[in-house]
Design a protein around this motif. Structure first.
Motif, PDB file in Angstrom:
ATOM      1  N   ASP A   1       0.772  -1.470   0.025  1.00  0.00           N
ATOM      2  CA  ASP A   1      -0.030   0.038  -0.007  1.00  0.00           C
ATOM      3  C   ASP A   1       0.665   1.260   0.008  1.00  0.00           C
ATOM      4  O   ASP A   1       0.464   2.392  -0.575  1.00  0.00           O
ATOM      5  CB  ASP A   1      -0.751   0.077   1.368  1.00  0.00           C
ATOM      6  CG  ASP A   1      -2.003  -0.692   1.214  1.00  0.00           C
ATOM      7  OD1 ASP A   1      -2.382  -1.588   0.134  1.00  0.00           O
ATOM      8  OD2 ASP A   1      -2.751  -0.974   2.206  1.00  0.00           O
ATOM      9  N   VAL A   2       2.147   1.181   0.613  1.00  0.00           N
ATOM     10  CA  VAL A   2       2.865   2.414   1.026  1.00  0.00           C
ATOM     11  C   VAL A   2       3.366   3.101  -0.197  1.00  0.00           C
ATOM     12  O   VAL A   2       3.807   2.390  -1.169  1.00  0.00           O
ATOM     13  CB  VAL A   2       3.930   2.297   1.929  1.00  0.00           C
ATOM     14  CG1 VAL A   2       5.030   1.758   1.577  1.00  0.00           C
ATOM     15  CG2 VAL A   2       4.185   3.441   2.703  1.00  0.00           C
ATOM     16  N   ASN A   3       3.197   4.411  -0.103  1.00  0.00           N
ATOM     17  CA  ASN A   3       4.036   5.222  -1.375  1.00  0.00           C
ATOM     18  C   ASN A   3       5.335   6.043  -0.828  1.00  0.00           C
ATOM     19  O   ASN A   3       5.145   6.327   0.488  1.00  0.00           O
ATOM     20  CB  ASN A   3       3.115   6.301  -2.033  1.00  0.00           C
ATOM     21  CG  ASN A   3       1.910   5.745  -2.512  1.00  0.00           C
ATOM     22  OD1 ASN A   3       2.144   4.735  -3.343  1.00  0.00           O
ATOM     23  ND2 ASN A   3       0.735   5.898  -2.046  1.00  0.00           N
ATOM     24  N   GLN A   4       6.103   6.312  -1.921  1.00  0.00           N
ATOM     25  CA  GLN A   4       7.353   6.850  -1.284  1.00  0.00           C
ATOM     26  C   GLN A   4       6.875   8.160  -0.742  1.00  0.00           C
ATOM     27  O   GLN A   4       5.920   8.876  -1.434  1.00  0.00           O
ATOM     28  CB  GLN A   4       8.093   7.186  -2.912  1.00  0.00           C
ATOM     29  CG  GLN A   4       9.143   8.236  -2.743  1.00  0.00           C
ATOM     30  CD  GLN A   4      10.517   7.398  -2.448  1.00  0.00           C
ATOM     31  OE1 GLN A   4      10.481   6.151  -2.311  1.00  0.00           O
ATOM     32  NE2 GLN A   4      11.607   8.211  -2.263  1.00  0.00           N
ATOM     33  N   GLY A   5       7.748   8.556   0.386  1.00  0.00           N
ATOM     34  CA  GLY A   5       7.477  10.150   0.856  1.00  0.00           C
ATOM     35  C   GLY A   5       6.189   9.785   2.160  1.00  0.00           C
ATOM     36  O   GLY A   5       6.078  10.920   2.558  1.00  0.00           O
ATOM     37  N   ASP A   6       5.479   8.702   2.066  1.00  0.00           N
ATOM     38  CA  ASP A   6       4.741   8.717   3.103  1.00  0.00           C
ATOM     39  C   ASP A   6       5.121   8.999   4.206  1.00  0.00           C
ATOM     40  O   ASP A   6       6.366   8.455   4.656  1.00  0.00           O
ATOM     41  CB  ASP A   6       3.619   7.288   3.107  1.00  0.00           C
ATOM     42  CG  ASP A   6       2.845   7.342   1.757  1.00  0.00           C
ATOM     43  OD1 ASP A   6       2.546   8.429   1.151  1.00  0.00           O
ATOM     44  OD2 ASP A   6       2.187   6.154   1.636  1.00  0.00           O
ATOM     45  N   LEU A   7       4.415   9.555   5.390  1.00  0.00           N
ATOM     46  CA  LEU A   7       5.135   9.684   6.663  1.00  0.00           C
ATOM     47  C   LEU A   7       4.503   8.509   7.517  1.00  0.00           C
ATOM     48  O   LEU A   7       3.220   8.028   7.587  1.00  0.00           O
ATOM     49  CB  LEU A   7       4.708  10.894   7.394  1.00  0.00           C
ATOM     50  CG  LEU A   7       5.098  11.234   8.772  1.00  0.00           C
ATOM     51  CD1 LEU A   7       6.770  11.100   8.766  1.00  0.00           C
ATOM     52  CD2 LEU A   7       4.676  12.303   9.452  1.00  0.00           C
ATOM     53  N   ILE A   8       5.152   7.540   8.250  1.00  0.00           N
ATOM     54  CA  ILE A   8       4.657   6.375   8.762  1.00  0.00           C
ATOM     55  C   ILE A   8       4.932   6.370  10.327  1.00  0.00           C
ATOM     56  O   ILE A   8       6.275   6.984  10.769  1.00  0.00           O
ATOM     57  CB  ILE A   8       4.990   5.171   8.390  1.00  0.00           C
ATOM     58  CG1 ILE A   8       6.478   4.810   8.190  1.00  0.00           C
ATOM     59  CG2 ILE A   8       4.381   4.963   6.789  1.00  0.00           C
ATOM     60  CD1 ILE A   8       6.950   3.478   7.973  1.00  0.00           C
ATOM     61  N   GLU A   9       4.516   5.598  11.055  1.00  0.00           N
ATOM     62  CA  GLU A   9       4.649   5.544  12.591  1.00  0.00           C
ATOM     63  C   GLU A   9       4.761   4.013  12.825  1.00  0.00           C
ATOM     64  O   GLU A   9       3.683   3.226  12.557  1.00  0.00           O
ATOM     65  CB  GLU A   9       3.888   6.229  13.663  1.00  0.00           C
ATOM     66  CG  GLU A   9       4.419   6.354  15.194  1.00  0.00           C
ATOM     67  CD  GLU A   9       3.455   6.949  15.980  1.00  0.00           C
ATOM     68  OE1 GLU A   9       3.586   8.453  15.771  1.00  0.00           O
ATOM     69  OE2 GLU A   9       2.672   6.427  16.804  1.00  0.00           O
ATOM     70  N   ILE A  10       5.776   3.501  13.561  1.00  0.00           N
ATOM     71  CA  ILE A  10       5.866   2.063  13.626  1.00  0.00           C
ATOM     72  C   ILE A  10       5.880   1.733  15.441  1.00  0.00           C
ATOM     73  O   ILE A  10       6.729   2.361  16.099  1.00  0.00           O
ATOM     74  CB  ILE A  10       7.284   1.485  13.146  1.00  0.00           C
ATOM     75  CG1 ILE A  10       7.134   1.565  11.631  1.00  0.00           C
ATOM     76  CG2 ILE A  10       7.304  -0.031  13.665  1.00  0.00           C
ATOM     77  CD1 ILE A  10       8.663   1.181  11.057  1.00  0.00           C
ATOM     78  N   ASN A  11       4.955   0.953  15.849  1.00  0.00           N
ATOM     79  CA  ASN A  11       5.084   0.652  17.256  1.00  0.00           C
ATOM     80  C   ASN A  11       5.775  -0.922  17.173  1.00  0.00           C
ATOM     81  O   ASN A  11       5.194  -1.686  17.139  1.00  0.00           O
ATOM     82  CB  ASN A  11       3.575   0.685  17.938  1.00  0.00           C
ATOM     83  CG  ASN A  11       3.746   0.242  19.221  1.00  0.00           C
ATOM     84  OD1 ASN A  11       4.872  -0.595  19.690  1.00  0.00           O
ATOM     85  ND2 ASN A  11       3.069   0.702  20.496  1.00  0.00           N
ATOM     86  N   TYR A  12       7.198  -0.665  17.450  1.00  0.00           N
ATOM     87  CA  TYR A  12       7.855  -2.010  17.339  1.00  0.00           C
ATOM     88  C   TYR A  12       7.452  -2.984  18.374  1.00  0.00           C
ATOM     89  O   TYR A  12       7.066  -4.255  17.898  1.00  0.00           O
ATOM     90  CB  TYR A  12       9.425  -1.583  17.319  1.00  0.00           C
ATOM     91  CG  TYR A  12      10.132  -2.853  17.019  1.00  0.00           C
ATOM     92  CD1 TYR A  12      10.239  -3.485  15.696  1.00  0.00           C
ATOM     93  CD2 TYR A  12      10.906  -3.422  17.889  1.00  0.00           C
ATOM     94  CE1 TYR A  12      10.900  -4.787  15.767  1.00  0.00           C
ATOM     95  CE2 TYR A  12      11.616  -4.825  17.614  1.00  0.00           C
ATOM     96  CZ  TYR A  12      11.720  -5.260  16.533  1.00  0.00           C
ATOM     97  OH  TYR A  12      12.409  -6.440  16.508  1.00  0.00           O
ATOM     98  N   THR A  13       7.459  -2.638  19.432  1.00  0.00           N
ATOM     99  CA  THR A  13       6.989  -3.408  20.737  1.00  0.00           C
ATOM    100  C   THR A  13       5.734  -4.124  20.462  1.00  0.00           C
ATOM    101  O   THR A  13       5.562  -5.352  20.660  1.00  0.00           O
ATOM    102  CB  THR A  13       7.160  -2.798  21.922  1.00  0.00           C
ATOM    103  OG1 THR A  13       8.196  -1.724  21.810  1.00  0.00           O
ATOM    104  CG2 THR A  13       7.282  -3.665  23.039  1.00  0.00           C
TER     105      THR A  13
END
Lengths: 166, 419, 167, 419
Positions: C114-126
């Motif tokens: 789904d993701v596009n170049q330049g999208d801002l993302i947040e990852i909750n790794y835990t």
């Protein structure tokens, strides 16, 4: 032709070889400015940040010994140095210097010069004037063949002119 | 006053006598550039704007310094030189792997006695061994020669070097060179010609003469030159080329004479960091100089004579553990001969590395680089600071026999006990 | 310790990005962080390092890190201050190396699609979650085992071992 | 439930009666090696561990193979650091010039059935030829292994590949490897173990088998493993009794079993970009090349040198092509020198270098300029692998040699001869 060259002195010792002027690994480069950015890198890394346009190197005997790499005088010239005064030169370095428009003078009294002395080389009269120490020296002007090449800015413009005349 | 060898060569070319200090213009018989100075040469040639080479048949290109294609910039340079050669009709093109320029031009009999040979390498003086005037110039000057076919030369003064006696076992041209460096010092023969002769010359092979003339550059000489004697005639005869003998006049013009007694000459070693810092192997005494590496290669010690004696010494023996040995034959044809004669196998069995013919280890051009505090012995011509890698690395220069014997013991060693 | 959260801009790459793309062989004698960082992704995008901001995230297709065992590849990414590598799948040694140098390597094929170049993302790794802040969509990935979370929190295998050895 | 060979090795090492895919176990390591590309980081990381000592220095080796012989000052300094570290911890160093890690570890007898072998090199999987679990890891992890002698492993699923039939003339194990890669693609076998067996494997010598297992890495495998037979035992100087030989249970569970008959296999060439881009040679014949390369752990064994020599005997390398040969072990070079293979190659015009990884990653030998094309027996052909903009085709030694002769990609069967 530049009638006089003015600058401050950078002193070097005897037998400065072409590898010390420009390390072998940079000989693959041909751009003179790139070469200048590595001049004296191993033996005087601070040199290139201190040198100003017109400054003059004063060295001991056998300056430029070693390889035939023209990269050495080119690296010196494009760092801003206008001339090299030495007790003696290695043969090919001397030729190369004239051929690329870096003035080279043989002078026995180089030991009297100190780092940072302000000096002038008068090309018409064959004189070196040390303003800091208030001394004057005479040197023998190079042969006309060399002066003609130097006057054109080096052997490339010289040859260019020569061929166009034909 | 009669003529020395150099004056004879120029007189013949110009059709008149030449005087010392006079400046002459002359058309070289042959010129050469390699992959180190070639890129700048062709760049400057293009700056001149000439549309053709004065004579492409007289131009040689050799890819030997940065081989085999060792960094991206190096291969791009090779590519440029190939394209240039093709465009301007240079057919004497020796590509990667063919060998070291000074050895190639001799091996292929491109240089001949009485020629004027100019090349963009300081060690061009090597070819004087074959009785010609050979000297080095820089890239811009070569570009100008490419365009105009002429070069100016100041006629230098000549020093006569008389060889007497006979070269002894384990002693080579390299040792004569080191002995002269000890006497003359680096830069001590600036702008001069060193002319060799005397009764001892006949015991000096062409291979040894080449190493000797080569290292005269380290004394500052404009060139070095041997007479064309029986040794030279035989050398060319083997290549199917007939040449005339050439000697100086008995009353030739010299500014001084140096006599070297070959009977007394021992294997010599130049210690760091100057080729004139010379000691003989018998002076080592109990001092131990350990070595991390031994190199037999470069244009001053990787000819047949050198590889043969090294193989004789290494046969059935092993390179000392902790010491690396690197052997780089001067040309591909020589490498082939050595593989056919079992010499290469001897090296490999002894634990040495054998590498592709090139300038390689001489100036840290891609192999045999040494780290800080390491020591290497080499048959090369220069041991300046940082020449083979780190500024603190120690470089010892010697003949091939000494380099081989030292590899066996892992320290500087007199080779004569193995011969 | 709280959840390990990463936030950054996406730099998107295709399938089979090899270790030669990430750090070409010719830079392999380099060991200093700044040198490694400057040559990060040099084999596929020579200007990469000059374009990125600390915390940005590399997103790739199948089999990223394919090829050599050179740890300099994930080191280069880590030294360039990339926050994480998210991909459809990873080559084995590269995956291990990422964790060993303290760089989260996350398998999230749906997100990558789904993701596009330049999208801002947040990852909750835990917790195993990704939010695409640009599109607002949320994705899940398999929650990493505790020891890998600890690797990431401490900065890799060596600090982890140091802690273990001290116990 | 039955187990595969890989499962049995892991179970045995982890002291468990049964393991199954996906399970994570801690296992002791039997042998670990570092090379000069990855050792510097490993040494640095190891030094960060407080009071760490090497778990068992007899089970560790350094191999100096990527930048050999010391190609740059930085490489020389890395080598020096490695030697110092090795000396301090009493670890064996395989010196520059000895060869590439995988063949060297095999020749030195460290790869043995039932062992867990780790290397800081992805192609370590090739040592599974000896019935061992061999795999590559990164530098930091190796630092931990060095301190602890232990590693966590996830038990992989196993895929069985059965190879039947006999290779036709001029078809080589490298073609089999490229064929397998073409079939499975770059990631289909990610994390999996492959067991490769069958009549074809039985018919190959040990090094020919390694040429296949090494390349399996390019399909993503965790490890590749082959059955232990008399040839393996002879090579390692072992016996059925002294070695820990595991065989798969009859009811072992495989993720899949794939059969191939290689009797009608054509020469395979992988086109630039990925080693898995294999096509039959007929689809790429005629593509012009600038360089042909025989090198790397998987493509420069004695059998590769022999194959190339057979094609090149009495022929010459095309004038526009550089044919760079970098054997993978000094023992192979010694044997090749003795049997005249080196002479044949050099006579044909090959550029011959001492054993190293060299050409495979453009490590200061065989670098390509932009737009240049190379055909190579090495392991990888990703963009820029031998220099940015250079194109690499992977093929067998026979296809590479034939292409070197013709100056363009050539079906080796066109030049006749062959097995």
């Amino acid at each position: 032709m530049n009638k006089s060259l003015n600058g401050k002195v950078f002193k070097f010792g005897d037998d400065i070889d072409t590898g010390q002027i420009i390390p072998g690994k940079y000989v693959v480069l041909t751009d003179p400015d790139e070469l200048a950015s590595h001049v004296f890198e191993d033996i005087a890394p601070e040199f290139k940040s201190k040198v100003e346009l017109g400054d003059i190197i004063v060295a001991g005997k056998n300056f430029g010994t070693g390889s035939s790499r023209e990269h050495a005088p080119k690296a010196i010239k494009f760092s801003g140095i206008s001339a090299v005064i030495a007790k003696s030169f290695a043969r090919i370095f001397y030729r190369n210097a004239i051929n690329i428009g870096l003035f080279a003078i043989t002078l026995p009294q180089v030991d009297e010069f100190k780092e940072n002395d302000q000096i002038t080389i008068n090309l018409n009269e064959g004189k070196v004037i040390n303003h800091t120490q208030g001394k004057e020296y005479e040197f023998e002007l190079p042969h006309k063949v060399m002066l003609d090449i130097f006057a054109e800015g080096g052997i490339i413009p010289f040859t260019k002119k020569e061929l166009n005349l034909k | 006053m009669g003529s020395n060898l150099m004056k004879k060569i120029f007189a013949k070319k110009l059709g008149r006598e030449v005087k010392v200090e006079e400046i002459i213009y002359i058309e070289p018989d042959l010129v050469m550039t390699h992959d180190h100075q070639g890129p700048m040469t062709i760049r400057e040639f293009e700056n001149i704007g000439a549309d053709s080479l004065w004579n492409p048949d007289k131009v040689i290109f050799v890819m030997d310094h940065r081989t085999p294609s060792q960094t991206l910039v190096a291969v791009e340079n090779h590519q440029k030189l190939r394209k240039f050669a093709k465009k301007y009709g240079v057919t004497k093109f020796f590509d990667v792997g063919e060998g070291v320029c000074h050895d190639l031009v001799a091996e292929k009999a491109l240089v001949r006695p009485e020629m004027v040979y100019i090349a963009t390498d300081s060690h061009t003086v090597t070819e004087g061994a074959l009785g010609l005037f050979a000297t080095g110039v820089g890239s811009s000057e070569m570009a100008s020669i490419f365009a105009t076919g002429r070069v100016w030369l100041k006629i230098p003064e000549t020093i006569k070097v008389t060889l007497k006696g006979t070269l002894q076992k384990g002693v080579y041209g390299k040792d004569i060179a080191l002995r002269l460096l000890e006497i003359i010092k680096t830069g001590g023969a600036d702008y001069k010609v060193l002319e060799f002769g005397g009764p001892g010359a006949s015991s000096v092979s062409v291979a040894s003469r080449m190493s000797l003339c080569n290292m005269c550059l380290e004394m500052g000489a404009k060139t070095a030159i041997f007479p064309v004697d029986n040794v030279t005639v035989e050398y060319y005869k083997e290549k199917g080329v007939g040449v005339q003998e050439l000697y100086p006049d008995e009353d030739g013009e010299y500014i001084s004479e140096i006599i070297v007694d070959l009977d007394q000459l021992e294997p010599l070693i130049a210690f760091p960091f100057s080729p004139d810092n010379v000691r003989s192997v018998s002076q080592l005494g109990d001092d131990v100089y350990e070595l991390n590496q031994s190199v037999i290669g470069t244009c001053t010690g990787a000819r047949y004579e050198d590889l043969k004696v090294a193989a004789d010494i290494l046969k059935g023996r092993q390179v000392k553990s902790g010491t690396r040995m690197l052997i780089v034959p001067a040309t591909k044809d020589l490498m082939l001969r050595c593989t056919q004669e079992g010499i290469i196998e001897t090296f490999l069995k002894a634990g040495a590395m054998v590498n592709v013919p090139c300038c390689g280890p001489c100036g840290a051009y891609g192999m045999g680089v040494v780290a800080e505090d390491e020591s290497t012995i080499t048959t090369g011509s220069r041991n300046f600071v940082a020449r083979m890698g780190a500024p603190g690395a120690h470089i010892y220069l010697s003949n091939a026999a000494t380099a081989a014997a030292s590899a066996i013991e892992g320290k500087l060693t007199d080779p004569r006990k193995y011969l | 310790m709280g959840d390990f959260i990463l936030k950054g801009k996406v730099w998107k790459f295709g399938d089979n990005i090899s270790t030669d793309h990430i750090l070409p062989s010719r830079y392999m004698t380099h060991v200093e962080p700044h040198e490694l960082a400057a040559n990060c992704m040099k084999g596929t995008d020579p200007d990469f390092f000059s374009k990125i901001q600390p915390g940005d995230i590399i997103v790739a297709g199948e089999n990223i890190g394919y090829g050599s065992s050179r740890e300099q590849a994930p080191q280069a990414i880590k030294c360039a201050q990339i926050g994480a590598v998210v991909a459809k799948s990873f080559a084995r040694i590269f995956y291990r190396n990422c964790y060993n140098v303290g760089l989260p390597a996350i398998n999230a094929p749906d997100f990558v699609l789904d993701v596009n170049q330049g999208d801002l993302i947040e990852i909750n790794y835990t917790q195993g979650g990704i939010t695409n802040l640009t599109t607002g969509k949320k994705y899940e990935f398999i929650k990493p085992p505790d020891f890998l979370v600890e690797y990431i929190e401490l900065g890799g295998l060596i600090p982890y071992l140091e802690k273990q050895l001290k116990k | 439930m039955g187990m595969t060979v890989t499962e049995k090795i892991i179970a045995n090492k982890a002291n468990l009666s049964q393991v199954k895919p996906g399970q994570i176990v801690q296992a002791p390591v039997d042998f670990a090696f570092f090379h000069d590309n990855n050792a510097p980081i490993a040494i640095r990381q190891f030094s960060r561990l407080p009071n760490a000592s090497v778990w068992d220095s007899s089970k560790v080796m350094f191999v100096l193979d990527h930048h050999s012989p010391s190609t740059t000052l930085r490489a020389a300094q890395h080598h020096q650091n490695i030697r110092d570290f090795a000396k301090k911890h009493n670890i064996k160093v395989s010196e520059v010039g000895r060869g590439v890690s995988h063949p060297v570890v095999a020749e030195e007898g460290y790869a043995r059935p039932g062992r867990i072998i780790l290397g800081t090199d992805s192609h370590t999987v090739g040592l599974g030829t000896f019935g061992a679990l061999a795999t590559g890891i990164g530098s930091t992890e190796m630092a931990a292994v060095l301190a602890t002698g232990s590693i966590w492993l996830q038990v992989p699923e196993t895929v069985k590949i059965w190879l039947d039939g006999k290779l036709g003339p001029n078809i080589t194990p490298k073609d089999v490897a490229l064929f397998l890669l073409k079939n499975f693609g770059p990631s289909f076998l990610n994390y999996a173990a492959v067991e490769i067996a069958g009549p074809l494997v039985d018919s190959l010598n040990v090094e020919e088998r390694m040429a296949i297992t090494i390349m399996c890495l390019e399909m993503g495998v965790k490890n590749a493993i082959m059955p232990v037979d008399e040839k393996i035992l002879k090579y390692i100087n072992g016996t059925q009794k002294t070695e820990k030989i595991f065989e798969a249970d009859e009811d072992a569970v495989y993720a899949s079993v794939v059969n191939f008959d290689v009797s009608s296999l054509e020469p395979i060439v992988a086109t630039p970009g990925l080693p898995t881009n294999g096509v039959e040679v007929s689809q790429v014949v005629g593509i012009e090349i600038n360089q042909a390369t025989l090198g790397s752990c998987s493509g420069a064994f004695l059998h590769d040198l022999e194959a190339a020599a057979e094609i090149l005997k009495g022929r010459k390398v095309h004038p526009g092509v550089r044919f760079v040969v970098v054997p993978n072990s000094s023992r192979a070079v010694e044997k090749a020198a003795r049997s005249g293979i080196i002479s044949t190659l050099v006579e044909a015009g090959a550029i011959f270098s001492s054993p190293a990884c060299g050409t495979c990653g453009g490590y200061e030998v065989g670098v390509l300029a932009p737009d240049e094309t190379c055909i190579s027996t090495t392991t990888r052909n990703m963009d820029g692998r031998m220099g940015p903009g250079g194109l690499i085709y992977l093929a067998s030694a026979r296809t590479v040699a034939a292409s070197a002769v013709m100056g363009k990609i050539t079906d080796p069967r066109k030049l006749g001869g062959g097995i």
